[in-house]
Every structure is written in structure tokens, then in C-alpha cells.
Design a protein around this motif. Structure first.
Motif, short mmCIF file in Angstrom:
data_model
loop_
_atom_site.label_atom_id
_atom_site.label_comp_id
_atom_site.label_asym_id
_atom_site.label_seq_id
_atom_site.Cartn_x
_atom_site.Cartn_y
_atom_site.Cartn_z
N ILE A 53 31.94 50.73 47.62
CA ILE A 53 32.67 49.46 47.50
C ILE A 53 32.99 49.19 46.03
CG2 ILE A 53 32.55 46.96 47.79
CD1 ILE A 53 30.79 47.50 50.29
N ALA A 54 32.02 49.36 45.14
CA ALA A 54 32.23 49.12 43.72
C ALA A 54 33.29 50.06 43.15
CB ALA A 54 30.93 49.28 42.96
N VAL A 88 33.23 42.03 50.35
CA VAL A 88 32.30 42.68 51.28
C VAL A 88 32.88 42.71 52.69
CG1 VAL A 88 30.04 42.48 52.38
CG2 VAL A 88 30.25 42.21 49.91
N SER A 130 28.68 51.41 51.84
CA SER A 130 27.88 51.72 50.66
C SER A 130 28.31 50.84 49.50
CB SER A 130 28.06 53.19 50.29
OG SER A 130 27.55 53.44 49.00
N SER A 131 27.36 50.20 48.86
CA SER A 131 27.70 49.33 47.74
C SER A 131 28.34 50.12 46.60
CB SER A 131 26.46 48.58 47.24
OG SER A 131 25.47 49.49 46.79
N ARG A 132 27.93 51.35 46.41
CA ARG A 132 28.53 52.17 45.35
C ARG A 132 29.98 52.51 45.67
NH1 ARG A 132 23.86 56.20 43.04
NH2 ARG A 132 22.28 54.57 42.80
#
Length: 59
Positions: A29-30, A15, A25-27
Motif C-alpha cells: 500500500i505504501a 486503506v 500488505s501495508s508495504r
């Protein structure tokens, strides 16, 4: 129940690195982690809830 958790230190590093690169954005990052883990042997072999190295400090 559910999937095993990833090591908190690894998640924090991901993170912080993502935020420093402007990824919020978590998406995103994933997707980035998934795309780069295939080219990084250490990330590709990491398993959920498995420390990547033994902890030498008692925090």
C-alpha cells in the motif's frame, strides 16, 4: 516527537481503496501510494496533519 500524523479520513480512504483493489500488505500500500502520489497533484501537495478540505459536518 516523531513525524506528524496524516489526516485520519485520508488514511481511511487509502486503506479502504487499497483493500478494494486487493492490496492487503501495508508495504505494498505504501509503495503504491508513493508511486501514484508523484502523478497526482492533490496527493503530492498533501501534508501530514493538514486536512485536504474543510469539514462541513460536525461528526
Amino acid at each position: 516527537m516523531g513525524a506528524s500524523a496524516y489526516a485520519p479520513r485520508v488514511m481511511l480512504k487509502i486503506v479502504l481503496l487499497a483493500y478494494s483493489q486487493g492490496l492487503i500488505s501495508s508495504r505494498v500500500i505504501a509503495q503504491t501510494v508513493h508511486a501514484t502520489s508523484s502523478s497526482s497533484p492533490s496527493a503530492a501537495t498533501a501534508n501530514p496533519a493538514t486536512p485536504t478540505s474543510p469539514s462541513s459536518s460536525a461528526a
